[in-house]
Motif scaffolding. Structure first.
Motif, PDB file in Angstrom:
ATOM      1  N   GLN A  63       0.874  -1.276   0.360  1.00 18.96           N
ATOM      2  CA  GLN A  63       0.082  -0.233  -0.085  1.00 18.96           C
ATOM      3  C   GLN A  63       0.912   1.621   0.226  1.00 18.96           C
ATOM      4  OE1 GLN A  63      -3.357   0.302   3.457  1.00 18.96           O
ATOM      5  NE2 GLN A  63      -2.335   2.531   3.204  1.00 18.96           N
ATOM      6  N   TYR A  96      -6.858   4.524  -2.047  1.00 18.36           N
ATOM      7  CA  TYR A  96      -5.431   3.809  -1.645  1.00 18.36           C
ATOM      8  C   TYR A  96      -5.111   3.960  -2.901  1.00 18.36           C
ATOM      9  CZ  TYR A  96      -7.500   3.564   2.669  1.00 18.36           C
ATOM     10  OH  TYR A  96      -7.297   3.561   4.176  1.00 18.36           O
ATOM     11  N   PHE A 108      -2.089   0.370  -4.555  1.00 13.86           N
ATOM     12  CA  PHE A 108      -1.712  -1.293  -4.188  1.00 13.86           C
ATOM     13  C   PHE A 108      -1.009  -0.931  -5.552  1.00 13.86           C
ATOM     14  CE2 PHE A 108      -5.917  -1.048  -2.260  1.00 13.86           C
ATOM     15  CZ  PHE A 108      -5.474  -0.900  -0.811  1.00 13.86           C
TER      16      PHE A 108
END
Length: 330
Positions: free
Chosen positions: A174, A200, A202
């Motif tokens: 992350q 987010y 990733f």
């Protein structure tokens, strides 16, 4: 010397004695104000272990609870403490292990006063064989995709990497921080513990048994849903409950579709009439497409019961509850 009962002391001396004992009992020698904390934290739960290579194991757990706060965790390999991490961290890579070797891991929590929790449950893992003189890294994971599952979790999928020997694990990042690890045969995972309404980023890397890492996959960005999370994204679906009678007793029969997690869900918690009734653990290969379970409820007809279940996710956290179903015996 014979101890004189306090009631027989003259009143001024008895009063002075009581005041002195109160002063001593109320003194906080640690400089705080509430006396020394002697209550240990609860044992960490949700422990998971995964071999990352022939010489490393990735250990994860859930945050432990304490009346004043957890300040650190201790990771034990067999009976030996091998890692100590701050209380804000809940995972660690244990390195320097032997290939093709079985290890047992437990975790303890520690608070500021040095009180140590009981052990977490013990989990074992076997490291894979070493790859002699292997300097070739796996290929880059391809086609990384991400989809928010409600407000606190996300599903990641990717194309498998290739390696001249074997991919031992996939490491999930992350931003620039590693947050999870899954086995080399798995190309999807559910990431939990996210914040509502948050973006987010990733990436995923492949790792082989010789600790060679692939380049990072392409980045995937996603935003979790805003507001409170009902947990529907991690709950079993198609949940049904019925009853049957056999040998003079009644049983509740459950059927459901396991949640999509990227791996098999081997453990469920069954709640009956608002209370946790039992834990269901599938031995061997856990069902992926349809799961069933039956359990004894009693011998009386005409009894109504409410039942629901929730899964333990691959990262050790509990998923959302299924809808509640009501059944009647007889």
């Amino acid at each position: 010397m014979r101890r004189i009962p306090r009631s027989s002391l003259p009143l001024p001396l008895a009063l002075l004695t009581a005041l002195a004992m109160t002063a001593v009992g109320g003194c906080d020698w640690g400089g705080g104000g509430g006396g020394r904390d002697t209550t240990p934290p609860a044992a960490p739960r949700g422990l998971t272990v995964e071999a990352g290579s022939a010489t490393t194991v990735h250990v994860m757990w859930n945050q432990a609870t304490d009346d004043t706060g957890v300040t650190g965790y201790e990771v034990y390999r067999n009976a030996e403490k091998v890692k100590a991490v701050p209380g804000r961290e809940h995972m660690v890579d244990v390195v320097g292990l032997r290939p093709s070797t079985k290890y047992a891991f437990t975790v303890r929590a520690r608070d500021a006063e040095g009180n140590v929790s009981p052990d977490s449950r013990k989990l074992t893992v076997t490291t894979p064989e070493a790859a002699a003189a292997d300097h070739e890294a796996p290929t880059r994971p391809a086609r990384l995709r991400g989809e928010a599952e409600g407000s606190r979790s996300a599903m990641l999928t990717w194309g498998g990497s290739k390696d001249d020997r074997r991919v031992a694990s996939y490491e999930i990042y992350q931003g620039g921080t590693k947050i999870h690890s899954v086995g080399g045969g798995q190309t999807a995972t559910l990431v939990t513990g996210l914040r509502p309404g948050t973006e987010y980023t990733f990436t995923v890397k492949a790792r082989d048994a010789a600790d060679n890492f692939s380049p990072a996959s392409a980045k995937v960005r996603l935003t979790t849903a805003a507001g409170k999370d009902s947990g529907r994204g991690t709950a079993p679906t198609g949940f049904r409950a019925t009853t049957h009678r056999a040998d003079g007793a009644y049983y509740i029969d459950l059927a459901w579709v396991p949640p999509r997690t990227g791996g098999a869900v081997a453990e469920y918690q069954i709640q009956l009439d608002g209370r946790t009734a039992t834990a269901l653990v599938f031995g061997g290969t856990a069902p992926r497409d349809k799961a069933e379970h039956s359990f004894y409820i009693g011998k009386k007809a005409g009894e109504r019961h409410r039942v629901r279940i929730r899964p333990k996710l691959p990262d050790g956290t509990w998923g959302g509850y299924s809808p509640t179903r009501t059944v009647t015996t007889g």
